[in-house]
Design a protein around this motif. Structure first.
Motif, mmCIF file in Angstrom:
data_model
loop_
_atom_site.group_PDB
_atom_site.id
_atom_site.type_symbol
_atom_site.label_atom_id
_atom_site.label_comp_id
_atom_site.label_asym_id
_atom_site.label_seq_id
_atom_site.Cartn_x
_atom_site.Cartn_y
_atom_site.Cartn_z
ATOM 1 N N GLU A 1 0.828 -1.204 0.000
ATOM 2 C CA GLU A 1 0.000 0.000 0.000
ATOM 3 C C GLU A 1 0.866 1.258 0.000
ATOM 4 O OE1 GLU A 1 -2.617 -0.264 3.319
ATOM 5 O OE2 GLU A 1 -3.591 -2.085 2.600
ATOM 6 N N SER A 2 1.908 1.267 0.808
ATOM 7 C CA SER A 2 2.776 2.446 0.905
ATOM 8 C C SER A 2 3.554 2.666 -0.387
ATOM 9 C CB SER A 2 3.753 2.279 2.068
ATOM 10 O OG SER A 2 3.058 2.121 3.275
ATOM 11 N N LEU A 3 4.054 1.598 -0.992
ATOM 12 C CA LEU A 3 4.825 1.714 -2.230
ATOM 13 C C LEU A 3 3.978 2.271 -3.363
ATOM 14 C CD1 LEU A 3 6.863 -1.627 -2.177
ATOM 15 C CD2 LEU A 3 7.834 0.671 -2.090
ATOM 16 N N GLU A 4 2.744 1.774 -3.483
ATOM 17 C CA GLU A 4 1.915 2.160 -4.618
ATOM 18 C C GLU A 4 1.377 3.587 -4.490
ATOM 19 O OE1 GLU A 4 -0.855 -1.053 -5.026
ATOM 20 O OE2 GLU A 4 0.578 -2.274 -6.142
ATOM 21 N N ILE B 1 5.711 8.353 -13.556
ATOM 22 C CA ILE B 1 6.303 7.105 -13.085
ATOM 23 C C ILE B 1 5.512 6.592 -11.883
ATOM 24 C CG2 ILE B 1 8.375 5.996 -12.189
ATOM 25 C CD1 ILE B 1 9.983 8.162 -13.573
ATOM 26 N N LYS B 2 5.160 5.312 -11.931
ATOM 27 C CA LYS B 2 4.412 4.700 -10.841
ATOM 28 C C LYS B 2 5.103 3.418 -10.375
ATOM 29 C CE LYS B 2 -0.165 6.470 -12.051
ATOM 30 N NZ LYS B 2 -1.564 6.107 -12.378
ATOM 31 N N ILE B 3 4.950 3.147 -9.084
ATOM 32 C CA ILE B 3 5.450 1.892 -8.533
ATOM 33 C C ILE B 3 4.331 0.860 -8.629
ATOM 34 C CG2 ILE B 3 6.172 0.725 -6.419
ATOM 35 C CD1 ILE B 3 7.636 3.242 -5.629
ATOM 36 N N LYS B 4 4.680 -0.308 -9.111
ATOM 37 C CA LYS B 4 3.703 -1.379 -9.266
ATOM 38 C C LYS B 4 4.235 -2.640 -8.598
ATOM 39 C CE LYS B 4 0.625 -3.069 -12.888
ATOM 40 N NZ LYS B 4 0.383 -3.064 -14.338
ATOM 41 N N VAL B 5 3.536 -3.113 -7.550
ATOM 42 C CA VAL B 5 3.936 -4.361 -6.891
ATOM 43 C C VAL B 5 3.350 -5.503 -7.715
ATOM 44 C CG1 VAL B 5 3.877 -5.722 -4.776
ATOM 45 C CG2 VAL B 5 3.988 -3.225 -4.647
ATOM 46 N N ILE B 6 4.202 -6.112 -8.539
ATOM 47 C CA ILE B 6 3.766 -7.155 -9.457
ATOM 48 C C ILE B 6 3.346 -8.414 -8.707
ATOM 49 C CG2 ILE B 6 4.515 -8.697 -11.322
ATOM 50 C CD1 ILE B 6 4.149 -5.874 -12.255
ATOM 51 N N ASN B 7 4.109 -8.775 -7.704
ATOM 52 C CA ASN B 7 3.805 -9.972 -6.929
ATOM 53 C C ASN B 7 4.353 -9.804 -5.528
ATOM 54 O OD1 ASN B 7 2.364 -12.394 -7.256
ATOM 55 N ND2 ASN B 7 4.238 -13.582 -7.178
#
Length: 667
Positions: free
Chosen positions: A480-483, A490-496
Motif C-alpha cells: 500500500e505504501s509503495l503504490e 512514473i508509478k510503482i507497481k507491486v507485481i507480486n
C-alpha cells in the motif's frame, strides 16, 4: 519377492500399495502375497513416476467429485459488473484452484485478486450448471464482501452463550507516533525486552501480549508507529476495548499521533493519554496538552474528559497509575466484557506468516469460548485445518486458551489473512457438513498481488517490484505504501508479493518481467526481513537480477522514492531573455572571448546561455559568464544599453554577430 518387502523398500503402507498398483497398470491381485521379481524391479525403478501418476489420477477424481457436488449445491448466483476471482470462487462455493483451472482452460489467465467482467463470469458459471444474474447495484461484493468478515464476527459473538459467563480480561491497544515509546512502555510492563528484537527499535508487526495487574490480566496489542502501518493500527483498534495514546513529552503531537486520534474516534474507543519521556530535560507536558486540545483531545485538568497520565517508560514512573486507570475505565463498562468461557472459540487473526518448520501459522485473539489443541478451524466459514500446536505470548506451548488471550497456532492448510474470522468447530459437527476447501495461489512462497492499475497510458513508466516479506501484515502495508509513491508519469507497481526467503522462482519471474517490459521501466526484487540463500544469490547474479534486502520499512520506502526520482525524465524549457549586437572584439582566447555590444531587446543576465547567430544562422553556443556596464561588474543589462560580455565557448565571435541570450529551466 514378498509383497510386504516391496512395500518396505518403497516406504509405503502395503494396503496403500495395493490401491496404487492397479491404478498405474500393475494388476497383481487384491490378496497377493508374493510378486514376480522382474515386475517388482520395474516398480522399484519407476516408482517415482508411477506414484506421481497415481496422485494425478486421484486429484482428477477428487476435482470431478467436487465439481459434481458443487453443481448440486449452487443453482443460482448474483454477480456484480466486475468481480475478483477470489470472490467469484466464494460465491460459487468452488475451490479457487479449481476455478483457476477452469479459467485457464478458457484462455483466461488472471491472478486470484484480479477482476473479471460479468459476461466472463456468467459464461463460466453456466458451464458449471449455475445460473448467473446481474446485480442491480455494484454493491453485493464491492461493499458487501468488504464487510462480510466483520458482519460474520458480529453474528458469532451475538450467538446465544453456552454458559459459564465471566468477565474477560480487557484488550488494550497502544497507539502513537514512531519512537514515542510504545514498545518501551510494554517492555517495562512485561519485564521483557521485545524492543531489542525489532529492527531500528521500531515495531514492524502487530504483537499481542498479556500482563497482570492487581490479580487481573490485561491483554496489550502493540501497533507499529510508523506511518506505513496505518492498516495495522486500524485493525488493532477494531478488536480493542480501550486505547493508550502515547505522546512523547519532548516531541509533542506528530502526524501519526493525529492519525491514531482519528482511528480511536472512528472506533469509538475510550482512551487514556500517556505522556511519556517525562524523565527528559526537554519534557514539556503543557505543550503536549495544548497540542492535543488543537485536535479536540482536552485533558481533565484543562476542563475536558481525556485522562492524562505523565509517565516514563524508561524508569517506570507513572506506569502503575496508568494501569490502575485502565482497569478503572474498563470497570465502567463491565457488561460489555462478559462472555462465555464454554463452547467453541471465536477470534480474529491479528498476524499471519509462513514458518519454515511449521508451515502457515497465525496469531489469534480469542474473543469468545475456549480454543483447544486439536480443534478444527473454520476461517470465514471455510474449513482450514486442525490445530496441531498452540503457544502463548511468551512462546510456551499450551493446550487451551480463554477469551482475550493472544495465541500462536499452527495446523492451517493454507495461509490465513490478517482480519480473518476464526471459528473453532468440534469434530462431531465436521462430519458430512464441511467440505474441505483448498485455496489456490497461496503457498509457502508467494501469493498473487492485487493489480489495481488496469490499462495504463502508454507514456506511463513503471518501477516494478516483486516483494518478499516475513509476515503477511508487512506485505500488505508495504505494498500500500509503495503504490502511493509517484513522480510524474512514473508509478510503482507491486507485481507480486509473497512470504519467505527469496527463491529461484522469484528470480525467474523478475527475469520474465524484465524481458517483456519497456526500456524505460525498471524491475527489482525486494525482500523485507527475509534472506537470500547462497544458491539463489548466485542464480540472480547469473541472470543479472537486482535484489535488495531491508529490515526497516522506511529505508525500503526511501529507496523506492530515490529510484523513481532517478527514473524521472528531466525536461528542459528554454526562455529567451534578450539579444545583443556585437560591435567590438576586445580579446579572443582558447575557449573564451571578451566582446562589446549593444542590447537590442529584452534584458541580458549573467550566467545565462548564449546562441551565436551569423547571417541569421546558428553557428555555435556557449555561456555568458561575465557582464560589465561602464567598467563595473553587473548582473544584468537592459535594452539600448552597451555592455561588455565575457563569453565561454568554442566558437569565435566576430563583429556583427548577434548573441541570443536565454535561460533553461528543468521540469
Amino acid at each position: 519377492m514378498n509383497f510386504t518387502e516391496l512395500a518396505r523398500k518403497l516406504n509405503i503402507n502395503p494396503n496403500e500399495l495395493r490401491r496404487v498398483l492397479p491404478m498405474v497398470g500393475f494388476d497383481i491381485g487384491a490378496k497377493a502375497i508374493k510378486i514376480d521379481k522382474r515386475i517388482a524391479n520395474r516398480i522399484i525403478q519407476n516408482w517415482r513416476t508411477l506414484f506421481n501418476r497415481y496422485k494425478r489420477i486421484m486429484e482428477e477424481e477428487r476435482l470431478l467429485a467436487e465439481e459434481e457436488a458443487i453443481k448440486t449445491e449452487v443453482k443460482e448466483v448474483e454477480l456484480p459488473p466486475s468481480i475478483t476471482v477470489r470472490d467469484f470462487a466464494n460465491r460459487l462455493g468452488l475451490p479457487i484452484n479449481r476455478l483457476m483451472e477452469i479459467l485457464m482452460k478458457n484462455g483466461i489467465f488472471v491472478s486470484l485478486n484480479e477482476k473479471i467482467d460479468y459476461e466472463t463470469a456468467a459464461i463460466i458459471a453456466m458451464d458449471l450448471g449455475i445460473k448467473a444474474s446481474k446485480c442491480k447495484e455494484n454493491t453485493l461484493l464491492e461493499k458487501g464482501e468488504r464487510f462480510a468478515r466483520s458482519d460474520h464476527l458480529r453474528e458469532l459473538l451475538k450467538k446465544k452463550d453456552s454458559g459459564n459467563i465471566k468477565e474477560r480480561p480487557p484488550v488494550v491497544v497502544v497507539m502513537g507516533h514512531v519512537d514515542h515509546g510504545k514498545t518501551k512502555l510494554l517492555d517495562y510492563i512485561r519485564k521483557t525486552n521485545i524492543i531489542d528484537k525489532e529492527a531500528g527499535g521500531i515495531t514492524q508487526h502487530i504483537g499481542a501480549y498479556q500482563a497482570e495487574k492487581n490479580n487481573s490480566l490485561i491483554t496489550f496489542i502493540d501497533t507499529p508507529g510508523h506511518e506505513a502501518f496505518t492498516a495495522m493500527r486500524s485493525r488493532g483498534a477494531k478488536i480493542a476495548d480501550i486505547a493508550i495514546l502515547v505522546v512523547a513529552a519532548d516531541d509533542g503531537v506528530k502526524p501519526q499521533t493525529v492519525e491514531a486520534i482519528k482511528i480511536i474516534e472512528q472506533a469509538k474507543l475510550p482512551f487514556v493519554v500517556a505522556v511519556n519521556k517525562m524523565d527528559k530535560k526537554e519534557a514539556n507536558i503543557d505543550k503536549v496538552k495544548q497540542e492535543l486540545s488543537a485536535h479536540n483531545v482536552v485533558v481533565e485538568d484543562w476542563g475536558g474528559k481525556a485522562i492524562c497520565i505523565p509517565i516514563s517508560a524508561k524508569d517506570g514512573t507513572g506506569v502503575s497509575e496508568l494501569l490502575d486507570m485502565l482497569l478503572l475505565a474498563v470497570d465502567l463498562d463491565k457488561e460489555k466484557m462478559k462472555v462465555s468461557y464454554r463452547g467453541e472459540a471465536v477470534g480474529s487473526i491479528i498476524e499471519s506468516h509462513i514458518d519454515k518448520g511449521e508451515g502457515p501459522v497465525a496469531t489469534v485473539l480469542i474473543q469468545k469460548g475456549i480454543l483447544k489443541k486439536g480443534d478444527f478451524i473454520n476461517i470465514n466459514k471455510q474449513f482450514f485445518g486442525k490445530i496441531r500446536l498452540m503457544k502463548n505470548c511468551v512462546d510456551k506451548e499450551i493446550t487451551q486458551a480463554a477469551p482475550s488471550a493472544p495465541v500462536r497456532i499452527s495446523g492451517f492448510k493454507n495461509l490465513v489473512q490478517v482480519g480473518d474470522v476464526m471459528e473453532a468447530v468440534v469434530e462431531k459437527t465436521q462430519k458430512g457438513k464441511i467440505k474441505k476447501i483448498r485455496m489456490a495461489g497461496v503457498g509457502k512462497d508467494q501469493f498473487a498481488a492485487k493489480d489495481s492499475e488496469g490499462k495504463e497510458n502508454g507514456d506511463t513508466q513503471f518501477f516494478n517490484i516483486i516483494l518478499k516479506a516475513d509476515v503477511l501484515g508487512s506485505t500488505e502495508v508495504i505494498s500500500e505504501s509503495l503504490e502511493k509513491i509517484e513522480a510524474g508519469d512514473i508509478k510503482i507497481k507491486v507485481i507480486n508479493r509473497g512470504l519467505g526467503n527469496v527463491t529461484e522462482a522469484d528470480v525467474m519471474q523478475a527475469e520474465a518481467i524484465i524481458n517483456n517490459q519497456k526500456d524505460s521501466d525498471e524491475t527489482i526484487l525486494i525482500g523485507f526481513n527475509v534472506k537470500i540463500p547462497q544458491t539463489v544469490d548466485v542464480f540472480a547474479k547469473e541472470k543479472n537480477i537486482n535484489i535488495k534486502i531491508y529490515t526497516i520499512i522506511y529505508d525500503l520506502l526511501n529507496y523506492a522514492r530515490d529510484t523513481i526520482k532517478a527514473m524521472t525524465k528531466v525536461k528542459l524549457t528554454r526562455k529567451e531573455i534578450g539579444r545583443v549586437l556585437i560591435l567590438e572584439i576586445f580579446r579572443t582566447e582558447k575557449g573564451k572571448s571578451i566582446v562589446g555590444g549593444k542590447v537590442l531587446d529584452g534584458v541580458i543576465k549573467k550566467d545565462a546561455k548564449i546562441e551565436i547567430l551569423r547571417d541569421n544562422e546558428n553557428i555555435g553556443e556557449g555561456e555568458l559568464v561575465g557582464l560589465q556596464s561602464g567598467k563595473q561588474d553587473v548582473f544584468s543589462v537592459e535594452k539600448d544599453s552597451e555592455c561588455g560580455v565575457l563569453f565561454q565557448g568554442k566558437t569565435a565571435i566576430e563583429k556583427g554577430d548577434k548573441l541570443v541570450v536565454y535561460q533553461e529551466k528543468e521540469e
